[in-house]
Scaffold this active site. Structure first.
Site, PDB file in Angstrom:
ATOM      1  N   TRP A  92       0.822  -1.222   0.000  1.00 19.44           N
ATOM      2  CA  TRP A  92       0.000   0.000   0.000  1.00 19.44           C
ATOM      3  C   TRP A  92       0.850   1.263   0.000  1.00 19.44           C
ATOM      4  CZ3 TRP A  92      -4.569  -0.835   4.037  1.00 19.44           C
ATOM      5  CH2 TRP A  92      -5.372  -1.884   3.589  1.00 19.44           C
ATOM      6  N   GLY A 143       5.661   2.123 -10.534  1.00 20.98           N
ATOM      7  CA  GLY A 143       4.809   3.311 -10.550  1.00 20.98           C
ATOM      8  C   GLY A 143       4.874   4.100 -11.849  1.00 20.98           C
ATOM      9  N   GLU A 160      12.008  -6.244  -8.633  1.00 18.22           N
ATOM     10  CA  GLU A 160      11.279  -5.035  -9.001  1.00 18.22           C
ATOM     11  C   GLU A 160      12.217  -4.084  -9.736  1.00 18.22           C
ATOM     12  OE1 GLU A 160       7.592  -4.382  -6.331  1.00 18.22           O
ATOM     13  OE2 GLU A 160       9.273  -3.350  -5.424  1.00 18.22           O
ATOM     14  N   GLY A 194       1.877  -2.474  -6.191  1.00 21.42           N
ATOM     15  CA  GLY A 194       1.748  -1.172  -5.552  1.00 21.42           C
ATOM     16  C   GLY A 194       0.407  -0.533  -5.889  1.00 21.42           C
ATOM     17  N   GLY A 195       0.420   0.382  -6.846  1.00 24.24           N
ATOM     18  CA  GLY A 195      -0.774   1.162  -7.184  1.00 24.24           C
ATOM     19  C   GLY A 195      -2.050   0.348  -7.327  1.00 24.24           C
TER      20      GLY A 195
HETATM   21  P1  PGA Z   1       3.654  -0.382  -8.632  1.00 22.84           P
HETATM   22  O1  PGA Z   1       4.619  -0.582  -7.363  1.00 22.84           O
HETATM   23  O2  PGA Z   1       2.832  -1.644  -8.777  1.00 22.84           O
HETATM   24  O3  PGA Z   1       2.820   0.816  -8.305  1.00 22.84           O
HETATM   25  O4  PGA Z   1       4.549  -0.178  -9.808  1.00 22.84           O
HETATM   26  C1  PGA Z   1       5.194  -1.819  -7.050  1.00 22.84           C
HETATM   27  C2  PGA Z   1       6.070  -1.681  -5.832  1.00 22.84           C
HETATM   28  O5  PGA Z   1       6.745  -0.652  -5.694  1.00 22.84           O
HETATM   29  O6  PGA Z   1       6.116  -2.581  -4.954  1.00 22.84           O
END
Ligand code: PGA
Length: 255
Positions: free
Chosen positions: A17, A177, A171, A236-237
């Site tokens: 989150w 993001g 990642e 994330g998002g």
């Molecule tokens: P994202 O972030 O899905 O918004 O790209 C992933 C993360 O940073 O764990």
């Protein structure tokens, strides 16, 4: 494949989150996740520290686990603002993300500090989700392999015989993001390298979960999760909207 092997490689989808949420917004999101019914993977949400109690209360007796987004390397003491693994264990956390690229970049966390955090989490029975990944400049300079190997190697050496108990999340920093996802082939190539590195260190490598993270969305998740060495995702998002997160969890059926 043995039952144990297939069970431990059951995909895992984790929501990160980040610094989002409020009591009211979390209430809605957690209700949305709980009402989704059975999902084809293990599911967890890593929430901001102040909301751990809310997550623990709302998710108790559900199949969804909860965790934190960081963990101190120290057990207790004069470390203002830090939160220790024993505290996370007190709140029933099953996971703690460590070494997220935002912490490495914005808080100057070194490979060794990340490794020490992973060790502190494991010592309290919390599974560390260790993030590794290269920046765009490093990828363009052909350094992806050396960067992720260096990051993982610090954790492997520090965890020693317990290395097989962590979850690793690849990642790529340029995909976080940004809406720019690694292609399934690009992600698989790095996951295969990481699994080979783990295989040299632990007999559990084949059973370990390696997650992909970076702009995973409902429309690209199935292809990513369909790769042989991608065992789920760190989201994330898209983890902030129940419908999107549930759709991504459902895509894990493709693994
Ligand atoms: P994202 O972030 O899905 O918004 O790209 C992933 C993360 O940073 O764990």
């Amino acid at each position: 494949m043995s039952a144990q092997l297939s069970d431990s490689r059951r995909p895992l989808v984790v929501g990160n989150w980040k610094m989002h949420g409020s009591h009211a917004a979390n209430e809605q999101l957690l209700e949305g996740l709980k009402s989704a019914g059975p999902l084809p993977c293990e599911v967890a949400v890593c929430v901001p520290f102040p909301y751990l109690a809310q997550a623990a209360e709302r998710l108790a007796r559900s199949a969804i686990a909860w965790g934190a987004q960081d963990c101190s390397a120290h057990e207790q003491g004069a470390f203002t603002g830090e939160v220790s693994a024993p505290m996370l264990a007190d709140f029933g956390c099953r996971y703690a993300i460590v070494g997220h690229s935002e912490r490495r970049a914005l808080h100057g966390e070194s490979d060794q500090l990340v490794a020490d955090k992973a060790k502190a989490a494991l010592a309290k029975g919390i599974t560390p989700i260790v993030c590794v990944g290269e920046t765009l400049a490093q990828r363009e300079a052909g350094e992806t392999e050396s960067v992720v190997k260096r990051q993982l190697s610090a954790v492997i050496h520090t965890l020693a015989h317990c290395a097989g108990e962590m979850v690793v999340a690849y990642e790529p920093v340029w995909a976080i993001g940004t809406g720019r996802t690694a292609t399934p082939e690009q992600a698989q190539a790095v996951h295969a390298l990481l699994r080979a590195q783990l295989a040299a260190a632990t007999p559990r490598a084949a059973q370990m979960k390696l997650l992909y993270g970076g702009s995973v969305k409902p429309d690209n998740a199935a292809q990513l999760f369909g790769q042989p060495d991608i065992d789920g995702g760190l989201i994330g998002g898209a983890s902030l909207k129940a419908a999107d997160f549930v759709a991504i969890c459902r895509a894990a059926a493709n693994h």
